[in-house]
Design an enzyme around this catalytic site. Structure first.
Site, PDB file in Angstrom:
ATOM      1  N   LYS A 142       0.827  -1.212   0.000  1.00  0.00           N
ATOM      2  CA  LYS A 142       0.000   0.000   0.000  1.00  0.00           C
ATOM      3  C   LYS A 142       0.864   1.266   0.000  1.00  0.00           C
ATOM      4  CE  LYS A 142      -2.419  -1.618   3.559  1.00  0.00           C
ATOM      5  NZ  LYS A 142      -2.190  -3.077   3.524  1.00  0.00           N
TER       6      LYS A 142
ATOM      7  N   ARG B 158       9.923  -0.166   9.250  1.00  0.00           N
ATOM      8  CA  ARG B 158      10.078  -0.698  10.594  1.00  0.00           C
ATOM      9  C   ARG B 158      11.546  -0.733  10.974  1.00  0.00           C
ATOM     10  NH1 ARG B 158       6.126   0.583  12.119  1.00  0.00           N
ATOM     11  NH2 ARG B 158       4.370  -0.499  12.979  1.00  0.00           N
TER      12      ARG B 158
ATOM     13  N   GLU C 207      12.982   1.541  20.111  1.00  0.00           N
ATOM     14  CA  GLU C 207      12.446   2.911  20.207  1.00  0.00           C
ATOM     15  C   GLU C 207      12.008   3.192  21.635  1.00  0.00           C
ATOM     16  OE1 GLU C 207       9.430   3.441  17.192  1.00  0.00           O
ATOM     17  OE2 GLU C 207      10.805   2.938  15.592  1.00  0.00           O
TER      18      GLU C 207
ATOM     19  N   HIS D 204       9.841   8.382  14.574  1.00  0.00           N
ATOM     20  CA  HIS D 204       8.671   7.583  14.196  1.00  0.00           C
ATOM     21  C   HIS D 204       7.437   8.477  13.961  1.00  0.00           C
ATOM     22  CE1 HIS D 204       6.908   3.250  14.529  1.00  0.00           C
ATOM     23  NE2 HIS D 204       6.230   3.966  13.641  1.00  0.00           N
TER      24      HIS D 204
HETATM   25  N1  LIG Z   1       6.719   4.953   9.929  1.00  0.00           N
HETATM   26  C1  LIG Z   1       5.447   4.776  10.253  1.00  0.00           C
HETATM   27  O1  LIG Z   1       4.911   5.456  11.113  1.00  0.00           O
HETATM   28  C2  LIG Z   1       4.627   3.740   9.542  1.00  0.00           C
HETATM   29  C3  LIG Z   1       3.267   3.967   9.311  1.00  0.00           C
HETATM   30  C4  LIG Z   1       2.515   2.987   8.653  1.00  0.00           C
HETATM   31  C5  LIG Z   1       3.126   1.804   8.255  1.00  0.00           C
HETATM   32  N2  LIG Z   1       4.439   1.606   8.519  1.00  0.00           N
HETATM   33  C6  LIG Z   1       5.132   0.391   8.076  1.00  0.00           C
HETATM   34  O2  LIG Z   1       5.331   0.455   6.660  1.00  0.00           O
HETATM   35  C7  LIG Z   1       5.487  -0.860   6.140  1.00  0.00           C
HETATM   36  C8  LIG Z   1       4.662  -1.043   4.880  1.00  0.00           C
HETATM   37  O3  LIG Z   1       3.284  -0.898   5.181  1.00  0.00           O
HETATM   38  P1  LIG Z   1       2.141  -1.151   4.062  1.00  0.00           P
HETATM   39  O4  LIG Z   1       0.877  -0.692   4.663  1.00  0.00           O
HETATM   40  O5  LIG Z   1       2.579  -0.663   2.744  1.00  0.00           O
HETATM   41  O6  LIG Z   1       2.165  -2.747   4.038  1.00  0.00           O
HETATM   42  P2  LIG Z   1       1.653  -3.726   2.891  1.00  0.00           P
HETATM   43  O7  LIG Z   1       1.383  -5.011   3.558  1.00  0.00           O
HETATM   44  O8  LIG Z   1       0.568  -3.101   2.101  1.00  0.00           O
HETATM   45  O9  LIG Z   1       2.947  -3.888   1.966  1.00  0.00           O
HETATM   46  C9  LIG Z   1       4.127  -4.560   2.347  1.00  0.00           C
HETATM   47  C10 LIG Z   1       4.753  -5.137   1.082  1.00  0.00           C
HETATM   48  O10 LIG Z   1       6.016  -5.699   1.409  1.00  0.00           O
HETATM   49  C11 LIG Z   1       6.182  -6.873   0.595  1.00  0.00           C
HETATM   50  N3  LIG Z   1       7.209  -7.718   1.204  1.00  0.00           N
HETATM   51  C12 LIG Z   1       7.117  -8.549   2.273  1.00  0.00           C
HETATM   52  N4  LIG Z   1       8.305  -9.119   2.521  1.00  0.00           N
HETATM   53  C13 LIG Z   1       9.167  -8.629   1.595  1.00  0.00           C
HETATM   54  C14 LIG Z   1      10.542  -8.852   1.333  1.00  0.00           C
HETATM   55  N5  LIG Z   1      11.266  -9.687   2.087  1.00  0.00           N
HETATM   56  N6  LIG Z   1      11.105  -8.177   0.316  1.00  0.00           N
HETATM   57  C15 LIG Z   1      10.380  -7.326  -0.455  1.00  0.00           C
HETATM   58  N7  LIG Z   1       9.055  -7.104  -0.276  1.00  0.00           N
HETATM   59  C16 LIG Z   1       8.472  -7.741   0.751  1.00  0.00           C
HETATM   60  C17 LIG Z   1       4.799  -7.497   0.569  1.00  0.00           C
HETATM   61  O11 LIG Z   1       4.616  -8.339  -0.553  1.00  0.00           O
HETATM   62  C18 LIG Z   1       3.912  -6.270   0.469  1.00  0.00           C
HETATM   63  O12 LIG Z   1       3.589  -5.986  -0.888  1.00  0.00           O
HETATM   64  C19 LIG Z   1       5.111  -1.791   7.299  1.00  0.00           C
HETATM   65  O13 LIG Z   1       6.304  -2.224   7.916  1.00  0.00           O
HETATM   66  C20 LIG Z   1       4.351  -0.881   8.269  1.00  0.00           C
HETATM   67  O14 LIG Z   1       4.387  -1.337   9.600  1.00  0.00           O
HETATM   68  C21 LIG Z   1       5.211   2.557   9.124  1.00  0.00           C
HETATM   69  O1  LIG Z   2       1.280   5.044  16.115  1.00  0.00           O
HETATM   70  C1  LIG Z   2       2.126   5.557  15.406  1.00  0.00           C
HETATM   71  O2  LIG Z   2       2.334   6.752  15.339  1.00  0.00           O
HETATM   72  C2  LIG Z   2       2.984   4.657  14.488  1.00  0.00           C
HETATM   73  C3  LIG Z   2       2.140   3.952  13.501  1.00  0.00           C
HETATM   74  C4  LIG Z   2       2.809   3.124  12.443  1.00  0.00           C
HETATM   75  O3  LIG Z   2       4.094   2.743  12.710  1.00  0.00           O
HETATM   76  C5  LIG Z   2       1.924   1.950  12.125  1.00  0.00           C
HETATM   77  O4  LIG Z   2       2.378   0.814  12.085  1.00  0.00           O
HETATM   78  O5  LIG Z   2       0.743   2.202  11.870  1.00  0.00           O
END
Ligand SMILES: NC(=O)c1ccc[n+]([C@@H]2O[C@H](COP(=O)([O-])OP(=O)(O)OC[C@H]3O[C@@H](n4cnc5c(N)ncnc54)[C@H](O)[C@@H]3O)[C@@H](O)[C@H]2O)c1
Ligand SMILES: O=C(O)CC[C@@H](O)C(=O)O
Length: 528
Positions: A149, A230, A259, A279
């Site tokens: 996504k 992450r 963290e 974060h």
């Molecule tokens: N920084 C933040 O605050 C924050 C906020 C929201 C999400 N996130 C993180 O962002 C990341 C992505 O979220 P998303 O909603 O796009 O998830 P998602 O599940 O939609 O997409 C993850 C993608 O990674 C792929 N994948 C899995 N293992 C893999 C590998 N070894 N190599 C390459 N691709 C691989 C999957 O096929 C999938 O398409 C997650 O780790 C989520 O926790 C961080």
């Molecule tokens: O709560 C937050 O701000 C972090 C959220 C983000 O890492 C998530 O996985 O949705």
């Protein structure tokens, strides 16, 4: 009185929704001990990423019915412990997608134009224009690791900015990448080619320390990397060293292995080329309102006895069906996990064939369990019974259900999963024996009888003298202990499969050697 504890900062919109059905206590900054001592009073707990909901906390939560994570990742919740106690865990899978994608883009832009450093120097009274000459993103190559996504949104925006986008995601089909005008490549090639790299993958055993010193060394010295996914995916000490030594030009990080980031982290000492944020990926007013509303509505509904829409653990099934189907669901999930590893991730179609008595069970939970297994390596703890079908659809996986109640191969029936995709297909069949034990009974139409175990090795080879001995000694030389071995073949000296249950995982270098053994056509290490 129904009571909800909110132990992280949550948008008021969510608090208002919870207030419709319960007394809401907002108590942020609790220590683990404090949380443990008060959780017994609450029916629901609402959190963000700050609160650690450990097995200890769950054990003390006598009244708890639901944990709501206002965000995506549930890595701060012990989900198996919650499931065991019958506590529902819900999240908001999409509420902060845009926020996280935009934060990754913000880091890319800040890095390429030295925005934080220039701002710092202005604050210190300087006017230094030479020191902060940057680079344009236009016409540069962006490597997106994880085209889910968030990765897809980053790719779309980057293309609109004139970047060439390449991606590594072994679980995304070539068709889907083509629709997005993104070229899929290998991880190694992506790291070699890209001017900018952005990570959007979950943290799983496969992705832990994925970006290590070796991979960093393969990057262009002018390249920059962003991790807004992450912590723990990038080796932080190796990254700090690579920037300091000019191996790469810089990095932007939002997430850390532990963290809050410790004060003595080597990252804090890097002076140039590094942009750090605490974060903040999901920290926009819009995302916080989205996730708070999404999760608070689910908590409210569950407290009113209604189902939740994004449950991470318990599916919308009665406890009675769950109990009755437990081994069958476990078999479906195990076979899904197994066939995904044999198929190498790129699955375009999954056929689930319910044979004999299996055809008499409700099929939907079995289909969902099979998909959950199939997507586990791609999505880690994010895939669940509720979102498995949706996630499969989103990835363009076509799912076929076939019921064949006339088949009489085992007393309790059997379940066969067949994948088809760009790299061909594989099929695995399994059964639940009378004692509740699971068995893999067929691989690619070769009969076997193997209980699934944590580490396994599957080969497809020519049935010829010496091959089994050769493989056995090779594993022995590498200290990989074989617990059991089975060969399935249809004709003497034709094609055959070998299934080894092993006590240790196969090191990557050993796998390459196994592929080189004369007569071995395919070798797949599997972790269940
Ligand atoms: N920084 C933040 O605050 C924050 C906020 C929201 C999400 N996130 C993180 O962002 C990341 C992505 O979220 P998303 O909603 O796009 O998830 P998602 O599940 O939609 O997409 C993850 C993608 O990674 C792929 N994948 C899995 N293992 C893999 C590998 N070894 N190599 C390459 N691709 C691989 C999957 O096929 C999938 O398409 C997650 O780790 C989520 O926790 C961080
Ligand atoms: O709560 C937050 O701000 C972090 C959220 C983000 O890492 C998530 O996985 O949705």
């Amino acid at each position: 009185m129904t009571k909800v504890l909110v132990s992280d900062p949550i948008d008021q919109a969510g608090i208002d929704i919870l207030g419709q059905v319960a007394q809401v206590d907002q108590r942020t900054g609790l220590s683990a001990e404090e949380l443990k001592s008060i959780i017994g009073d609450y029916d629901a707990l609402m959190i963000r990423s700050g609160t650690q909901v450990t097995a200890d906390v769950i054990a003390a939560a006598d009244r708890l019915r639901i944990i709501g994570r206002a965000g995506v990742g549930v890595d701060n919740v012990d989900v198996p412990a919650a499931t065991q106690r019958g506590v529902l865990v819900v999240n908001s899978p999409e509420g902060n997608t845009i926020a996280a994608a935009e934060h990754a883009l913000a880091l890319l832009l800040s890095l390429s134009r030295h925005v934080p450093q220039a701002h710092g120097s202005m604050r210190a009274g300087a006017w230094d224009r030479k020191k902060y000459v940057g680079n344009e993103l236009y016409k540069k190559v962006l490597g997106v690791v994880g085209l889910g996504k968030i990765g897809s949104h980053v790719a779309r925006v980057a293309k609109a900015m004139g970047m060439e986008v390449i991606a590594f995601d072994p679980f995304i089909s070539a068709d889907r990448a083509q629709q997005m005008q993104v070229r899929l490549t290998t991880l190694e090639d992506l790291f070699r080619q890209a001017d900018y790299i952005t990570l959007h993958i979950p943290r799983t055993p496969d992705t832990e320390n994925l970006v290590n010193a070796e991979l960093l060394r393969s990057m262009k010295s002018t390249a920059r990397i962003v991790n807004c996914a992450r912590g723990g995916i990038v080796d932080e000490a190796a990254l700090a060293e690579a920037i300091e030594n000019g191996v790469i030009a810089g990095a932007g990080l939002d997430v850390y292995a532990s963290e809050p980031l410790s004060e003595d982290s080597p990252l804090r000492a890097v002076e140039r080329g590094l942009v750090l944020t605490p974060h903040l990926g999901a920290s926009t007013e819009e995302a916080q309102e989205n996730v708070a509303t999404d999760v608070a509505e689910q908590i409210r509904d569950v407290l009113l006895g209604l189902p939740a829409r994004s449950a991470v653990n318990i599916p919308g099934l009665s406890a009675e069906i769950m109990e009755r189907l437990k081994p069958h669901l476990q078999l479906a999930e195990t076979l899904g996990l197994l066939v995904s590893q044999l198929s190498g991730g790129q699955v375009q179609e999954l056929e689930v064939r319910l044979q004999g008595e299996f055809a008499l069970h409700p099929s939907q939970p079995l289909m969902v369990a099979a998909l959950k297994g199939l997507l586990t390596n791609a999505l880690g703890d994010r895939i669940n019974y509720v979102n498995a079908s949706l996630e499969a659809k989103g990835r363009g996986i076509h799912v076929l259900e076939v019921k064949d109640d006339a088949s009489r191969d085992f007393a309790g029936g059997s379940l066969q999963l067949t994948t088809r995709g760009g790299q061909g297909g594989h099929s695995v069949t399994g059964a639940v024996f009378a004692d509740g034990e699971l068995r893999v009974t067929n691989i690619d139409e070769f009969p076997v009888n193997v209980p699934p175990s944590r580490h396994m090795l599957f080969t497809r080879h020519r049935d010829m003298p010496g091959i089994i001995g050769h493989l056995g000694s090779l594993l022995g030389e590498h200290n990989v202990n074989i617990a059991s071995m089975q060969v399935g073949r249809r004709i003497v000296r034709g094609d055959a499969v070998m299934v080894l249950s092993i006590d240790d995982p196969i090191p990557p270098a050993l796998l390459a050697t196994i592929h080189g053994i004369n007569g071995i056509q395919e070798a797949h290490p599997v972790t269940l």
